[in-house]
Scaffold this active site. Structure first.
Site, PDB file in Angstrom:
ATOM      1  N   TYR A  64       0.851  -1.191   0.000  1.00 49.51           N
ATOM      2  CA  TYR A  64       0.000   0.000   0.000  1.00 49.51           C
ATOM      3  C   TYR A  64       0.886   1.240   0.000  1.00 49.51           C
ATOM      4  O   TYR A  64       1.472   1.615   1.011  1.00 49.51           O
ATOM      5  CB  TYR A  64      -0.932   0.024   1.211  1.00 49.51           C
ATOM      6  N   PHE A 213     -13.177  -5.237   1.249  1.00 47.33           N
ATOM      7  CA  PHE A 213     -14.266  -4.529   0.575  1.00 47.33           C
ATOM      8  C   PHE A 213     -15.607  -4.752   1.295  1.00 47.33           C
ATOM      9  O   PHE A 213     -16.633  -5.010   0.637  1.00 47.33           O
ATOM     10  CB  PHE A 213     -14.382  -4.927  -0.903  1.00 47.33           C
ATOM     11  N   PRO A 214     -15.652  -4.629   2.631  1.00 46.24           N
ATOM     12  CA  PRO A 214     -16.927  -4.847   3.336  1.00 46.24           C
ATOM     13  C   PRO A 214     -17.993  -3.829   2.947  1.00 46.24           C
ATOM     14  O   PRO A 214     -19.186  -4.096   3.061  1.00 46.24           O
ATOM     15  CB  PRO A 214     -16.537  -4.696   4.820  1.00 46.24           C
ATOM     16  N   LEU A 215     -17.531  -2.649   2.457  1.00 43.79           N
ATOM     17  CA  LEU A 215     -18.474  -1.606   2.035  1.00 43.79           C
ATOM     18  C   LEU A 215     -18.511  -1.506   0.507  1.00 43.79           C
ATOM     19  O   LEU A 215     -19.031  -0.546  -0.042  1.00 43.79           O
ATOM     20  CB  LEU A 215     -18.058  -0.259   2.643  1.00 43.79           C
ATOM     21  N   PHE A 218     -13.799   0.086  -3.859  1.00 49.43           N
ATOM     22  CA  PHE A 218     -13.738   1.255  -4.740  1.00 49.43           C
ATOM     23  C   PHE A 218     -15.103   1.545  -5.394  1.00 49.43           C
ATOM     24  O   PHE A 218     -15.301   2.604  -5.975  1.00 49.43           O
ATOM     25  CB  PHE A 218     -12.658   1.058  -5.815  1.00 49.43           C
ATOM     26  N   PRO A 220     -18.763   1.660  -4.050  1.00 54.31           N
ATOM     27  CA  PRO A 220     -19.627   1.508  -2.874  1.00 54.31           C
ATOM     28  C   PRO A 220     -20.851   0.628  -3.153  1.00 54.31           C
ATOM     29  O   PRO A 220     -21.411   0.666  -4.256  1.00 54.31           O
ATOM     30  CB  PRO A 220     -20.052   2.941  -2.573  1.00 54.31           C
TER      31      PRO A 220
HETATM   32  N1  LIG Z   1      -6.407  -8.875   0.779  1.00 55.69           N
HETATM   33  C1  LIG Z   1      -6.644  -8.084  -0.231  1.00 55.69           C
HETATM   34  O1  LIG Z   1      -6.376  -8.403  -1.375  1.00 55.69           O
HETATM   35  C2  LIG Z   1      -7.292  -6.760   0.029  1.00 55.69           C
HETATM   36  C3  LIG Z   1      -7.840  -6.030  -1.043  1.00 55.69           C
HETATM   37  C4  LIG Z   1      -8.457  -4.817  -0.765  1.00 55.69           C
HETATM   38  C5  LIG Z   1      -8.532  -4.331   0.530  1.00 55.69           C
HETATM   39  N2  LIG Z   1      -7.964  -5.050   1.561  1.00 55.69           N
HETATM   40  C6  LIG Z   1      -8.074  -4.563   2.963  1.00 55.69           C
HETATM   41  O2  LIG Z   1      -9.440  -4.392   3.283  1.00 55.69           O
HETATM   42  C7  LIG Z   1      -9.655  -3.094   3.844  1.00 55.69           C
HETATM   43  C8  LIG Z   1     -11.055  -2.632   3.534  1.00 55.69           C
HETATM   44  O3  LIG Z   1     -11.225  -2.453   2.145  1.00 55.69           O
HETATM   45  P1  LIG Z   1     -11.368  -1.036   1.462  1.00 55.69           P
HETATM   46  O4  LIG Z   1     -10.938   0.036   2.384  1.00 55.69           O
HETATM   47  O5  LIG Z   1     -10.723  -1.108   0.131  1.00 55.69           O
HETATM   48  O6  LIG Z   1     -12.926  -0.943   1.140  1.00 55.69           O
HETATM   49  P2  LIG Z   1     -14.237  -0.718   2.024  1.00 55.69           P
HETATM   50  O7  LIG Z   1     -13.929  -0.806   3.469  1.00 55.69           O
HETATM   51  O8  LIG Z   1     -15.272  -1.620   1.477  1.00 55.69           O
HETATM   52  O9  LIG Z   1     -14.669   0.752   1.612  1.00 55.69           O
HETATM   53  C9  LIG Z   1     -13.842   1.849   1.777  1.00 55.69           C
HETATM   54  C10 LIG Z   1     -14.514   3.016   1.079  1.00 55.69           C
HETATM   55  O10 LIG Z   1     -15.711   3.365   1.779  1.00 55.69           O
HETATM   56  C11 LIG Z   1     -15.691   4.755   2.112  1.00 55.69           C
HETATM   57  N3  LIG Z   1     -16.306   4.914   3.417  1.00 55.69           N
HETATM   58  C12 LIG Z   1     -15.991   4.251   4.554  1.00 55.69           C
HETATM   59  N4  LIG Z   1     -16.804   4.639   5.561  1.00 55.69           N
HETATM   60  C13 LIG Z   1     -17.626   5.586   5.050  1.00 55.69           C
HETATM   61  C14 LIG Z   1     -18.678   6.373   5.600  1.00 55.69           C
HETATM   62  N5  LIG Z   1     -19.058   6.256   6.872  1.00 55.69           N
HETATM   63  N6  LIG Z   1     -19.334   7.238   4.779  1.00 55.69           N
HETATM   64  C15 LIG Z   1     -18.980   7.364   3.475  1.00 55.69           C
HETATM   65  N7  LIG Z   1     -17.982   6.634   2.901  1.00 55.69           N
HETATM   66  C16 LIG Z   1     -17.304   5.756   3.678  1.00 55.69           C
HETATM   67  C17 LIG Z   1     -14.239   5.150   2.122  1.00 55.69           C
HETATM   68  O11 LIG Z   1     -14.115   6.522   1.786  1.00 55.69           O
HETATM   69  P3  LIG Z   1     -13.535   7.587   2.854  1.00 55.69           P
HETATM   70  O12 LIG Z   1     -12.058   7.393   2.883  1.00 55.69           O
HETATM   71  O13 LIG Z   1     -13.967   8.897   2.294  1.00 55.69           O
HETATM   72  O14 LIG Z   1     -14.196   7.285   4.162  1.00 55.69           O
HETATM   73  C18 LIG Z   1     -13.658   4.261   1.036  1.00 55.69           C
HETATM   74  O15 LIG Z   1     -13.816   4.873  -0.237  1.00 55.69           O
HETATM   75  C19 LIG Z   1      -8.548  -2.250   3.223  1.00 55.69           C
HETATM   76  O16 LIG Z   1      -8.318  -1.082   3.962  1.00 55.69           O
HETATM   77  C20 LIG Z   1      -7.393  -3.220   3.207  1.00 55.69           C
HETATM   78  O17 LIG Z   1      -6.754  -3.190   4.477  1.00 55.69           O
HETATM   79  C21 LIG Z   1      -7.377  -6.250   1.329  1.00 55.69           C
END
Ligand SMILES: NC(=O)c1ccc[n+]([C@@H]2O[C@H](COP(=O)([O-])OP(=O)(O)OC[C@H]3O[C@@H](n4cnc5c(N)ncnc54)[C@H](OP(=O)(O)O)[C@@H]3O)[C@@H](O)[C@H]2O)c1
Length: 288
Positions: A64, A213-215, A218, A220
């Site tokens: 990252y 990607f719980p939310l 990239f 939503p």
């Molecule tokens: N193992 C793998 O291959 C892999 C791949 C991808 C990710 N990951 C891990 O999984 C974690 C979670 O995934 P992710 O962060 O990509 O996706 P995510 O948790 O599904 O979603 C993050 C997105 O949601 C937005 N968001 C979060 N809370 C919000 C709220 N209350 N209101 C409005 N928007 C909100 C964030 O924007 P804002 O910043 O504006 O809040 C960001 O754009 C990552 O941080 C990483 O550590 C692992």
């Protein structure tokens, strides 16, 4: 023993007790997860807020930035509180275009474990996930050589616990035949439920499942059913999505990502939302 007021309580990863509500640090790196954040101090504030609010599980990777989120974690939180467990992953590099080429040969894995130790400022990594597949998802194929390399680094005392990420159920089983795993980190959310059977099988074995990607990541999560349920509960769709994951199975650990301390607080409050049997049945129709 760790007690927490965070939604979902705690889970034990091997010998490490963590809050089921964790934090995923990927969003702290710049656009396309390449480079520094636009708001460096804001990124430090998100990390410190996470720990102040009681989160003891932070997910990261040397890929990252590359290295950016590890450096931010170190700057914000080192020396680390005893209760905090930082989970990292190895198995992918970054190319100049922002791609994620696999790097699962033994030499690359050893180098990546040492880079994670150095950038995080640690002597031992609590938990290392071997990232498999590619950006489109899991891909079949043996992980033996790569996972044996990590098991060797574990025997050398550089890693406490192992996990796999972006893995097929067959690869999970293959890893378990080589060394114990304490978690699987795969893509999963209300709308993307390919791993339903795997989650239940891992719950029976006491192995954590950590959805990335719980939310929706990239893109939503968007669903009329989700919007309807959220409106009825006077909550945001994100709150419903997180609360649903905590209810889905006791072995699910949350690592929602955000670059905003306000969103982090909203998400913690939202994950505590009570969902009725009717809400759950309705939400269940989204990804089936
Ligand atoms: N193992 C793998 O291959 C892999 C791949 C991808 C990710 N990951 C891990 O999984 C974690 C979670 O995934 P992710 O962060 O990509 O996706 P995510 O948790 O599904 O979603 C993050 C997105 O949601 C937005 N968001 C979060 N809370 C919000 C709220 N209350 N209101 C409005 N928007 C909100 C964030 O924007 P804002 O910043 O504006 O809040 C960001 O754009 C990552 O941080 C990483 O550590 C692992």
């Amino acid at each position: 023993m760790l007690t927490t007021s965070l939604p979902g309580g705690t889970w034990t990863l091997g010998g490490l007790t963590v809050t089921r509500f964790g934090y995923g640090a990927m969003q702290l790196a710049g656009p396309r997860v390449m480079g520094p954040p636009a708001d460096h101090d804001g990124a430090l504030d998100v990390l410190r807020t996470a720990v102040e609010l009681g989160i003891t599980h932070i997910d990261t990777s040397a890929a990252y930035g590359p290295h950016v989120t590890n450096q931010l974690i170190r700057e914000a939180l080192h020396p680390y509180p005893d209760a905090l467990h930082i989970v990292t992953k190895v198995g992918a590099n970054r190319d100049p275009q922002g791609g994620w080429p696999p790097a699962r040969d033994p030499q690359s894995l050893r180098r990546s474990v040492h880079e994670n130790l150095e950038t995080l400022g640690l002597d031992v990594l609590d938990l290392v996930n071997l990232r498999l597949g590619d950006a489109t998802g899991p891909r079949p194929g043996s992980l033996a050589e790569a996972f044996e390399t990590l098991a060797d680094l574990q025997r050398q005392g550089l890693i406490r616990h192992l996990g796999v990420s972006n893995a097929t159920p067959e690869q999970v089983a293959e890893a378990q035949a080589i060394a114990p795993i304490v978690c699987v980190q795969n893509m999963y959310n209300l709308a993307h439920r390919r791993d339903d059977e795997l989650i239940d099988a891992l719950a029976g074995q006491g192995v954590a499942y950590v959805p990335f990607f719980p939310l929706g990541g990239f893109s939503p999560l968007q669903s009329s059913v989700l919007s309807t349920v959220a409106a009825r509960l006077e909550a945001t769709p994100m709150s419903v999505a997180l609360a649903w994951l905590l209810r889905r199975s006791p072995n699910i650990l949350l690592i929602p990502g955000t670059s905003s301390a306000a969103h982090l607080r909203e998400n913690i409050a939202g994950a505590a939302l009570a969902l009725s049997a009717d809400d759950l049945a309705e939400l269940d129709t989204i990804g089936r």
